[in-house]
Design a protein around this motif. Structure first.
Motif, PDB file in Angstrom:
ATOM      1  N   SER B  45     -11.291  34.687  27.233  1.00 15.59           N
ATOM      2  CA  SER B  45     -11.566  33.819  28.832  1.00 15.59           C
ATOM      3  C   SER B  45     -10.015  32.228  29.390  1.00 15.59           C
ATOM      4  O   SER B  45     -10.017  32.285  29.988  1.00 15.59           O
ATOM      5  CB  SER B  45     -13.013  33.619  29.140  1.00 15.59           C
ATOM      6  OG  SER B  45     -13.698  34.623  29.074  1.00 15.59           O
ATOM      7  N   GLN B  85     -13.681  37.423  34.297  1.00  9.41           N
ATOM      8  CA  GLN B  85     -15.043  37.725  33.208  1.00  9.41           C
ATOM      9  C   GLN B  85     -16.429  37.553  33.976  1.00  9.41           C
ATOM     10  O   GLN B  85     -17.476  38.361  33.571  1.00  9.41           O
ATOM     11  CB  GLN B  85     -15.343  36.912  32.034  1.00  9.41           C
ATOM     12  CG  GLN B  85     -16.708  37.586  30.919  1.00  9.41           C
ATOM     13  CD  GLN B  85     -16.767  36.834  29.625  1.00  9.41           C
ATOM     14  OE1 GLN B  85     -15.533  36.108  29.783  1.00  9.41           O
ATOM     15  NE2 GLN B  85     -17.028  37.355  29.145  1.00  9.41           N
ATOM     16  N   ASP B 161     -10.780  39.982  33.061  1.00  9.43           N
ATOM     17  CA  ASP B 161     -11.562  39.257  31.652  1.00  9.43           C
ATOM     18  C   ASP B 161     -12.334  40.070  31.436  1.00  9.43           C
ATOM     19  O   ASP B 161     -13.290  40.053  32.174  1.00  9.43           O
ATOM     20  CB  ASP B 161     -11.359  38.021  31.931  1.00  9.43           C
ATOM     21  CG  ASP B 161     -12.616  37.243  31.016  1.00  9.43           C
ATOM     22  OD1 ASP B 161     -12.251  38.486  29.961  1.00  9.43           O
ATOM     23  OD2 ASP B 161     -12.199  36.156  31.083  1.00  9.43           O
ATOM     24  N   GLU B 162     -12.594  41.356  30.454  1.00  9.79           N
ATOM     25  CA  GLU B 162     -13.760  42.536  30.242  1.00  9.79           C
ATOM     26  C   GLU B 162     -14.697  42.557  31.422  1.00  9.79           C
ATOM     27  O   GLU B 162     -15.371  42.827  31.587  1.00  9.79           O
ATOM     28  CB  GLU B 162     -15.241  41.243  29.466  1.00  9.79           C
ATOM     29  CG  GLU B 162     -14.785  40.932  27.959  1.00  9.79           C
ATOM     30  CD  GLU B 162     -15.492  40.233  26.691  1.00  9.79           C
ATOM     31  OE1 GLU B 162     -16.342  40.724  27.007  1.00  9.79           O
ATOM     32  OE2 GLU B 162     -15.415  39.774  26.395  1.00  9.79           O
TER      33      GLU B 162
HETATM   34 MG    MG Z   1     -14.817  35.208  27.803  1.00  4.07          MG
END
Ligand code: MG
Ligand code: ATP
Lengths: 256, 316
Positions: B45, B85, B161-162
């Motif tokens: 991140s 995220q 991000d994820e």
């Molecule tokens: Mg992260």
């Protein structure tokens, strides 16, 4: 490129206006109610016993000050709470990732605060029409002080929100600084009523210059020079915008 | 073909002293589907935050489609669409307001933004909800809302991000299909994930990051074959004859140490039979510590914990 920034500014400004209009019960109704109470109590009930102030009825005298008071609180509150909650909910990141310049972020938030301040100012003015006939002595002075005061406090609200870490931090300045300065800023009395020493002290209070400049626009009377009023307004605007720009540029409180 | 992303010597030390990135180099080609894989706290991140201007870097350079962030920030930013995220939209705004405003911040005129909002909200199955405040959406819908928002200015590279954390398997699969589809249309995609399975499904190239360093940067195929090979160190008597091993990669480190790569499917018998044929005695043998292997054990554990958490979320 200029077009990109212009569209971005319009978008942010519109979003800011949508926000305070969506929560109108919290933003537009309270000043109308508070100010009506001021008009009834200070203007009609007590004012009739006070007699004249600065050559006008007490009611006529306090109307400009009360409009100014609501302009100040609303400009400040709008930007401080909107920017702080954008930080808190992290949606300020929507602005940080986008290619808009830091000036646009500042102008968009300040523009939202100014829009709310002017709208509330208009509402309070309309309410005051129930109590008094308004005359306008100097429209240009009226508009100038009104606009510069709202930009000043909107920018101040932004600076406050940048530093704020909790919701409490955005109510400290209004409670402990703005409210006292406004009440002591010549909204309810003419400085000439004060002993000389306190007149002198009052002149260190910037809000005195705003209230008097604005009152001059309505009534043509002022406790301070109107040139000085404009100069004070410009100086504070300049200082606050420069501070806001510096903080946003450095990413204080918004970029790790 | 151009590079979508070039990162050089990227470092980040947070206030308080955490050194999150310790000098990262990374190149992603235009049109690629790229995974950044790593365990919790690896620096994924942070890397993405720097690319997206949410985190100030401490050193290094980031170039996006030939635009250096330090020299040409406005253009560099316009190339990127970010799906962060954590949810970061205003929960009280409606879906339409959120996506149209985001377009406006990139200079997309309102009328165009409204057309695109319809297109992307429909593609992500959110059109029915367009006038609802975002807080009323489910977790999976909120993730898809962030994807729609990131596409509104039609970026050249989409960074996620994820994107599938906390999303059930059915929606996860439909998100995969969607991402593959927009990648086919030419958008470069970079995503971070904990799941090797996800990276394997989607990505052509992969970088593995751990403790602020890139420890592997290769094609997905290359990685899988590396993971399927074990390296052994054999100790031989001093002054042994130099052995020759058919069908294995091996290195003679000195006159009494041999290192052999053995594909997991093949096994060790072949090594030993060849060595004894050549009269080479093996005194002892050990497994070479493999950082990648160790990392994967951790990743798999992370992934398992995450799925347990996901299940808990789903079942309340
Ligand atoms: Mg992260
Ligand atoms: N704002 C911050 N301030 C201080 N340290 C931070 C900050 N953000 C991240 N860190 C630290 O930097 C390191 C890398 O964090 P990062 O969020 O980049 O990891 P990650 O790979 O995204 O992990 P995850 O898979 O858990 O999301 C961690 O040690 C983390 O604690």
């Amino acid at each position: 490129m200029a077009n990109l920034q212009f569209i971005a500014l319009k978008t942010l400004w519109r979003k800011e206006c949508t926000r305070f209009l969506r929560i109108w019960v919290q933003t537009l109704v309270p000043p109308a109610i508070t100010m009506s109470l001021y008009f009834v109590i200070f203007g009609s009930l007590i004012g009739s016993r006070i007699g004249e102030m600065g050559g006008f009825s007490y009611m006529e005298f306090i109307v400009p000050g009360l409009i100014m008071m609501s302009v100040i609180t609303n400009a400040y509150a709008n930007v401080s709470s909107s920017f702080f909650s954008a930080k808190f909910q992290r949606n300020v990141e929507e602005l940080l990732v986008a290619p808009l310049s830091n000036w646009i972020i500042i102008l968009g938030f300040v523009g939202g605060g100014v829009a709310r301040a002017l709208l509330v100012g208009l509402i309070v003015t309309l309410v005051s029409l129930f109590f008094v006939d308004i005359q306008i002595h100097h429209p240009l002075m009226l508009v100038t002080t009104l606009v510069l005061t709202s930009t000043l406090f909107a920018a101040a609200g932004l600076v406050n929100a940048v530093y704020a870490k909790t919701f409490d931090d955005i109510s400290v300045i209004p409670t402990f600084v703005l409210t006292p300065l406004t009440y002591l800023g010549g909204v309810f009395y003419s400085l000439t009523l004060l002993p000389e020493f306190w007149q002198w002290v009052s002149k260190a209070n910037p809000i005195v210059y705003m209230v008097n400049g604005f009152r001059y626009g309505f009534l043509g009377v002022s406790d301070v020079g109107i040139g000085t009023s404009i100069a004070v307004l410009l100086a504070f605007n300049l200082a606050l915008f420069a501070t806001a720009w510096h903080l946003i540029n450095k990413g204080v409180g918004i970029r790790s | 073909m151009q590079n979508a992303l070039e990162i050089q010597g990227l470092r980040k030390t947070y206030r308080g002293g955490v050194e999150a990135l310790k000098g990262i180099d990374l190149t992603v080609k235009e049109g690629d589907f790229f995974a950044l894989l790593g365990p919790n706290g690896a620096g994924k991140s942070t890397t993405i935050g720097i690319i997206a201007s949410l985190v100030n870097k401490s050193a290094g350079s980031v170039v996006i489609f030939a635009d250096d962030m330090d020299k040409n920030l406005v253009k560099a930013k316009s190339h990127i669409g970010l799906v962060p995220q954590e949810f970061n939209f205003n929960q009280f705004e409606t879906l339409l307001q959120i996506v149209c405003n985001q377009a406006g911040y990139y200079g997309v005129p309102r009328s165009v933004a409204i057309e695109r909002a319809e297109k992307y909200l429909k593609q992500l199955d959110l059109w029915e909800k367009r006038n609802m405040p975002a807080r009323t959406l489910s977790g999976g819908m909120k993730r898809r809302l962030m994807i729609a928002r990131a596409l509104m200015h039609e970026p050249k590279v989409l960074i996620l991000d994820e994107p599938t954390a906390g999303v059930d398997i059915e929606i996860r699969r439909s998100m995969w299909t969607f991402l593959q589809e927009i990648n086919r249309q030419g958008i470069t995609i970079i995503l971070t994930t904990h799941y090797l399975e996800e990276a394997e499904m989607l990505c052509r190239n992969i970088a593995i990051i751990d403790k602020g360093r890139i420890i592997e940067n290769t094609s997905m195929k290359g990685l899988l074959s590396k993971l399927n090979v074990e390296t052994f160190i054999l100790d031989l008597p001093p002054n042994s004859v130099k052995p020759r091993l058919e069908g294995f990669d091996y290195r003679q480190l000195d006159d009494h140490t041999l290192e052999v790569d053995v594909p997991k499917a093949t096994g060790l018998n072949g090594v030993f039979s060849q060595l004894s044929e050549q009269g080479v005695q093996v005194l002892s043998m050990r497994n070479k510590a493999n950082r990648l292997e160790e990392l994967f054990v951790r990743l798999v554990e992370d992934g398992r914990n995450q799925s347990i958490k996901d299940k808990e979320v789903q079942h309340g």
